[in-house]
Design a protein around this motif. Structure first.
Motif, PDB file in Angstrom:
ATOM      1  N   ARG A  40      38.539  -1.317 -34.821  1.00 11.82           N
ATOM      2  CA  ARG A  40      39.402  -1.480 -33.645  1.00 11.82           C
ATOM      3  C   ARG A  40      40.027  -0.141 -33.237  1.00 11.82           C
ATOM      4  O   ARG A  40      40.119   0.181 -32.049  1.00 11.82           O
ATOM      5  CB  ARG A  40      40.479  -2.530 -33.920  1.00 11.82           C
ATOM      6  N   SER A  41      40.429   0.637 -34.234  1.00 10.30           N
ATOM      7  CA  SER A  41      40.989   1.971 -33.942  1.00 10.30           C
ATOM      8  C   SER A  41      39.927   2.877 -33.327  1.00 10.30           C
ATOM      9  O   SER A  41      40.217   3.651 -32.411  1.00 10.30           O
ATOM     10  CB  SER A  41      41.540   2.610 -35.217  1.00 10.30           C
TER      11      SER A  41
ATOM     12  N   THR B 144      36.488  -4.267 -38.125  1.00 10.98           N
ATOM     13  CA  THR B 144      37.518  -3.973 -39.112  1.00 10.98           C
ATOM     14  C   THR B 144      38.706  -3.342 -38.377  1.00 10.98           C
ATOM     15  O   THR B 144      38.615  -3.011 -37.195  1.00 10.98           O
ATOM     16  CB  THR B 144      37.009  -2.972 -40.162  1.00 10.98           C
ATOM     17  N   GLU B 145      39.801  -3.148 -39.085  1.00 13.59           N
ATOM     18  CA  GLU B 145      40.932  -2.439 -38.477  1.00 13.59           C
ATOM     19  C   GLU B 145      40.498  -1.044 -38.048  1.00 13.59           C
ATOM     20  O   GLU B 145      40.864  -0.569 -36.969  1.00 13.59           O
ATOM     21  CB  GLU B 145      42.094  -2.351 -39.474  1.00 13.59           C
TER      22      GLU B 145
END
Length: 197
Positions: free
Chosen positions: A41-42, A37-38
């Protein structure tokens, strides 16, 4: 904020992979298991920065699943290191396991995506564990613990282990003597305890 203080850097650290679409939605399929998910990735980017700040690892072990490989790949690129793919870290062992394990088989060949293959060492002939049922899953867990103690726990230098929540939680329980919540992309010190000796 990292859980580690600069004066208490542990010799061995466990990290679960970054958040995937499957983790976030509860829908598990080939399309969701290994897609970050975003937030995932973070998490991976933040983890990479923290691991670099905490100092080098002499040995880096990683599950053969793509989500684990891609969690540690940015750190390997940034530090010029290679990780060893350790098939016994492959996810298993979700839920309650029996006291005794049973022999298990190995299935498909371990493969690493081409775009990150140069960051990993895959042992010759490595195959994915393929346990059937809870007794065989316990067998896989027991085998990973035995190999950890025989080959990796006493290695010189620091050790990083990148794995999963199901297997990882039980692996940590056996080594530390306590249940630890295994959050995505969060470092957990492997401090030996009294359970599973």
């Amino acid at each position: 904020v990292p859980f580690l203080s600069p004066v208490a850097i542990p010799k061995a650290v466990f990290v679960r992979h970054g958040e995937t679409v499957a983790n976030a939605t509860g829908r598990y399929s080939s399309a969701t298991l290994n897609t970050f998910t975003e937030k995932g990735r973070s998490q991976v980017a933040a983890l990479t920065a923290r691991l670099r700040a905490e100092g080098p690892f002499e040995t880096i072990l990683v599950s053969p699943s793509e989500r684990c490989l891609r969690t540690v790949a940015p750190y390997l690129r940034a530090t010029g290191r290679k990780a060893i793919v350790w098939p016994l870290l492959y996810e298993c062992c979700v839920g309650r396991l029996p006291e005794r394990g049973a022999p298990f088989a190995f299935g498909g060949k371990v493969t690493v995506p081409a775009d990150i293959a140069g960051l990993f060492t895959v042992p010759a002939g490595a195959r994915l564990p393929a346990p059937r049922g809870k007794a065989q899953e316990k067998g896989q867990l027991d085998a990973s613990l035995a190999e950890w103690r025989a080959r990796y726990a006493s290695r010189p230098g620091r050790v990083l282990v990148v794995g999963h929540s199901g297997h990882g939680g039980k692996f940590l329980r056996a080594l530390t003597g306590r249940w630890i919540q295994v959050k995505n992309a969060t470092e957990i010190a492997i401090v030996p305890g009294t359970v599973g000796k």
